[in-house]
Design a protein around this motif. Structure first.
Motif, PDB file in Angstrom:
ATOM      1  N   PRO A   9       2.076   1.618  -3.386  1.00  0.00           N
ATOM      2  CA  PRO A   9       3.470   1.549  -2.933  1.00  0.00           C
ATOM      3  C   PRO A   9       3.792   2.632  -1.904  1.00  0.00           C
ATOM      4  N   SER A  10       4.717   2.323  -1.049  1.00  0.00           N
ATOM      5  CA  SER A  10       5.122   3.267  -0.006  1.00  0.00           C
ATOM      6  C   SER A  10       5.760   4.511  -0.614  1.00  0.00           C
ATOM      7  N   GLU A  67       4.855  14.459  -9.922  1.00  0.00           N
ATOM      8  CA  GLU A  67       5.232  14.259  -8.531  1.00  0.00           C
ATOM      9  C   GLU A  67       3.989  13.903  -7.724  1.00  0.00           C
ATOM     10  N   LEU A  68       4.086  12.902  -6.861  1.00  0.00           N
ATOM     11  CA  LEU A  68       2.975  12.555  -5.981  1.00  0.00           C
ATOM     12  C   LEU A  68       2.969  13.536  -4.812  1.00  0.00           C
ATOM     13  N   SER A 113       4.098   3.721 -12.185  1.00  0.00           N
ATOM     14  CA  SER A 113       5.390   3.832 -11.512  1.00  0.00           C
ATOM     15  C   SER A 113       6.492   3.394 -12.466  1.00  0.00           C
ATOM     16  N   LYS A 114       7.741   3.545 -12.049  1.00  0.00           N
ATOM     17  CA  LYS A 114       8.864   3.134 -12.893  1.00  0.00           C
ATOM     18  C   LYS A 114       8.915   1.614 -13.057  1.00  0.00           C
ATOM     19  N   LEU A 146       0.305   0.263 -12.272  1.00  0.00           N
ATOM     20  CA  LEU A 146      -0.696   1.307 -12.449  1.00  0.00           C
ATOM     21  C   LEU A 146      -1.034   1.893 -11.089  1.00  0.00           C
ATOM     22  N   LEU A 147      -0.723   3.170 -10.916  1.00  0.00           N
ATOM     23  CA  LEU A 147      -0.998   3.853  -9.649  1.00  0.00           C
ATOM     24  C   LEU A 147      -2.400   4.455  -9.635  1.00  0.00           C
TER      25      LEU A 147
END
Length: 272
Positions: A150-151, A183-184, A225-226, A230-231
């Motif tokens: 995701p952006s 935090e990313l 993510s919310k 799965l990131l």
């Protein structure tokens, strides 16, 4: 037209991870200073108990891909031989002592580029095939694996839950599921920590040493993510910055996940 083609491709591949139909049946690293959470907030999580010879055990985390497959970190499987050792997946409850859905692992699939003798988290991803299907319901659910990351305009943080140690100094374990927010972080900051770029990874956490963070026992746990995408899969922590963790970017290995899942499920469905 391009958007339509992309959506059709995404939906077609997503079916691999969402539903399996064999015959007539629907087959369904510790968190330091984390918050206690109910399993309903993280119904995709799995506690992995790895039993080795002479009574030795390791603990990792995993995420439910579908009724038969879990995704975790490859390094959790280092030197594990399923002819000799055993891996047990616990799902469905925030308290390990209360879990009554336990499945053994039939086969492990390690990414071919992963090397356990390297000190860097290259291709640190694996799929685990369960011997028996999971009963999917409100506390046991699949995680969404997207085709693209995701952006940063829309996703700036992720959430990780696990059963790792809660005290690094005294090596205190926990029976309760805990979660933290990560935090990313800017990729350039990550590159400086690792003295270079490692493809297929990203880092998250905090530049401040005493912030909540994953640790021993949380390896393999999913950062989501919310929207419950799965990131990444928890890989390693930084010695230079203890509150920074490195994750295997699952979108970078999307094709491998699809191909490997197909292979695993074809063999499984063919023997049911």
């Amino acid at each position: 037209m391009v958007v339509v083609k992309y959506l059709l491709k995404f939906l077609a591949v997503l079916l691999l991870f969402i539903e399996i139909d064999c015959d007539e049946n629907d087959i369904e690293s510790r968190v330091v200073d984390g918050q206690l959470v109910p399993i309903r907030r993280f119904p995709h999580v799995a506690f992995l108990r790895i039993v080795l010879p002479y009574g030795e055990e390791n603990v990792c985390g995993g995420s439910i891909v579908n009724q038969f497959l879990l995704v975790t970190a490859a390094h959790c499987m280092d030197f594990v031989n399923l002819r000799r050792d055993s891996i047990w997946a616990y799902v469905g409850h925030e308290n390990i002592d209360e879990i009554n859905i336990i499945r053994s692992v039939k086969k492990k699939y390690i990414h071919e580029d992963y090397d356990p003798f390297l000190n860097t988290p290259i291709s640190d991803i694996a799929l685990l095939l369960l011997k028996e299907a999971l009963p999917l319901h409100k506390t046991i659910q699949r995680i969404l694996i997207n085709i693209q990351f995701p952006s940063s305009k829309f996703v700036t943080e992720g959430y990780l839950a696990g059963w790792g140690l809660v005290d690094e100094v005294n090596e205190t374990p926990t029976m309760w599921l805990r979660s933290i927010t990560q935090e990313l972080l800017d990729p350039r900051f990550c590159y400086r920590i690792l003295n270079g770029r490692i493809p297929g990874t990203f880092c998250g956490g905090s530049k401040h040493a005493n912030r909540p963070r994953p640790a021993m026992g949380d390896s393999g746990s999913g950062l989501i993510s919310k929207h419950r995408e799965l990131l990444g899969v928890m890989s390693v922590k930084s010695a230079k910055s203890p509150s920074v963790a490195f994750y295997t970017n699952v979108t970078s290995f999307y094709s491998w996940l699809v191909k490997t899942a197909q292979e695993a499920l074809q063999s499984t469905c063919g023997h049911l």
